[in-house]
Design a protein around this motif. Structure first.
Motif, short mmCIF file in Angstrom:
data_model
loop_
_atom_site.label_atom_id
_atom_site.label_comp_id
_atom_site.label_asym_id
_atom_site.label_seq_id
_atom_site.Cartn_x
_atom_site.Cartn_y
_atom_site.Cartn_z
N UNK A 21 54.87 34.16 95.16
CA UNK A 21 55.99 34.13 94.21
C UNK A 21 56.07 32.73 93.61
N UNK A 22 55.88 32.67 92.30
CA UNK A 22 55.93 31.39 91.59
C UNK A 22 57.26 31.30 90.84
N UNK A 23 58.07 30.34 91.23
CA UNK A 23 59.36 30.11 90.58
C UNK A 23 59.18 28.96 89.60
N UNK A 24 59.35 29.28 88.30
CA UNK A 24 59.14 28.29 87.23
C UNK A 24 60.44 28.17 86.42
N UNK A 25 61.36 27.31 86.87
CA UNK A 25 62.68 27.24 86.23
C UNK A 25 62.63 26.85 84.76
N UNK A 26 61.77 25.90 84.39
CA UNK A 26 61.72 25.46 83.00
C UNK A 26 61.26 26.58 82.07
N UNK A 27 60.30 27.37 82.54
CA UNK A 27 59.81 28.50 81.74
C UNK A 27 60.71 29.73 81.89
N UNK A 28 61.71 29.62 82.77
CA UNK A 28 62.65 30.72 83.05
C UNK A 28 61.92 31.98 83.51
N UNK A 29 60.90 31.77 84.34
CA UNK A 29 60.10 32.90 84.81
C UNK A 29 59.88 32.84 86.32
N UNK A 195 68.96 29.31 88.00
CA UNK A 195 68.38 30.43 87.24
C UNK A 195 69.30 31.65 87.30
N UNK A 196 69.93 31.87 88.44
CA UNK A 196 70.84 33.02 88.59
C UNK A 196 72.03 32.91 87.64
N UNK A 197 72.40 31.69 87.28
CA UNK A 197 73.55 31.49 86.37
C UNK A 197 73.19 31.72 84.90
N UNK A 198 71.91 31.95 84.62
CA UNK A 198 71.47 32.01 83.22
C UNK A 198 71.29 33.42 82.66
N UNK A 199 71.72 34.43 83.43
CA UNK A 199 71.65 35.82 82.95
C UNK A 199 70.22 36.20 82.55
N UNK A 200 69.27 35.95 83.44
CA UNK A 200 67.85 36.20 83.16
C UNK A 200 67.37 37.50 83.79
N UNK A 201 66.26 38.01 83.29
CA UNK A 201 65.46 39.02 83.98
C UNK A 201 64.08 38.38 84.10
N UNK A 232 49.30 29.69 85.08
CA UNK A 232 49.75 28.41 85.63
C UNK A 232 50.10 27.44 84.50
N UNK A 233 49.24 27.42 83.46
CA UNK A 233 49.51 26.52 82.32
C UNK A 233 50.77 26.95 81.58
N UNK A 234 50.90 28.26 81.38
CA UNK A 234 52.04 28.78 80.60
C UNK A 234 53.38 28.56 81.30
N UNK A 235 53.34 28.45 82.63
CA UNK A 235 54.60 28.28 83.36
C UNK A 235 54.77 26.89 83.96
N UNK A 236 53.88 25.98 83.57
CA UNK A 236 54.00 24.60 84.04
C UNK A 236 55.20 23.95 83.35
N UNK A 237 55.85 23.01 84.01
CA UNK A 237 57.02 22.36 83.40
C UNK A 237 56.75 21.79 82.00
N UNK A 238 55.57 21.17 81.81
CA UNK A 238 55.27 20.55 80.52
C UNK A 238 55.20 21.57 79.40
N UNK A 239 54.76 22.79 79.70
CA UNK A 239 54.63 23.84 78.68
C UNK A 239 56.00 24.20 78.12
N UNK A 240 56.99 24.23 78.98
CA UNK A 240 58.32 24.61 78.54
C UNK A 240 59.04 23.45 77.85
#
Length: 242
Positions: A21-29, A195-201, A232-240
């Protein structure tokens, strides 16, 4: 960004299956990658590696096989897996084939779900479908279902923010063997709460592709490993942040 390996280990100490499980907060994924216990690393399956070297060796083998860094591991019992699923209300699932298995134990371990039927599955039923031979494509079907189930469970959790926040400790650490330090867990928990506060799916599955050389050996394809690197690149902090 955190990559955590969750492994379900049955009452006999045998690896049943695993999920990165990869948690990527900046990418919201949150990326869910199911890992069959029969995935091959070198000359051994993940189940054999776990039997020989426990979670430490398994963590290293999964990281090496998929070309990722794994920050921490959590080993869950069957009960802990079921309880975590039940906390968020299980899942609603519609199989595209009949799922049927008659267990030798008792009725609560039987599976009988007609094709196309919208069915509410408890943690116990989810676990059984993850491991029983109910899919036409064999163990590959179990691996895909694990990815689907965990993705749905996490997205369900994000629809029930308060319940999930109150139960994060139960979901993540109950009955489990882990190498999380309290500081690491506290940091990851704070990311999840934000992330839970941001109304995400946020959850989506990335199911391994490759070849089953027989019923108990799955070799991950090079093409899939490339897909992992792209993810990995798409969900890296720098990408977001760009």
């Amino acid at each position: 960004v955190y990559n955590t390996l969750f492994a379900r280990v049955n009452s006999k100490g045998v690896l049943a299956d695993a999920t990165v499980i990869r948690v990527a907060p900046d990418a919201k994924k949150i990326i869910i990658m199911p890992v069959s216990a029969f995935t091959v690393s070198g000359s051994q399956t993940m189940r054999e590696i776990h039997e020989e070297g426990g979670m430490v060796k398994l963590k290293a083998a999964v990281a090496d096989t998929f070309g990722i860094t794994i920050d921490n591991y959590v080993s869950l019992t069957n009960d802990a897996f079921e309880n975590a699923a039940d906390i968020v209300g299980g899942i609603t699932y519609t199989p595209d084939e009949e799922l049927y298995y008659l267990s030798q134990d008792n009725d609560e371990n039987d599976i009988a779900i007609p094709s196309g039927d919208l069915t509410n599955l408890s943690g116990h039923q989810i676990r059984l479908i993850c491991q029983y031979p109910v899919f036409k494509e064999g163990r590959n079907g179990n691996m895909k279902f694990l990815g689907t189930a965990v993705t749905m469970l996490i997205n369900n959790a994000f629809q029930q923010t308060n319940i999930t926040k109150d139960n994060l400790d139960n979901i993540f650490t109950a009955n489990s063997d882990t190498d999380w330090t309290s500081a690491q867990y506290k940091e990851e928990k704070s990311y999840l709460k934000d992330m839970l506060d941001q109304n995400l799916t946020p959850a989506e599955a990335l199911v391994p592709e490759g070849e089953w050389t027989d019923d108990s050996h799955f070799k991950v394809s090079d093409k899939f490993k490339e897909s992992v690197q792209t993810m990995l690149k798409d969900t890296a902090p720098s990408a977001a942040e760009k």
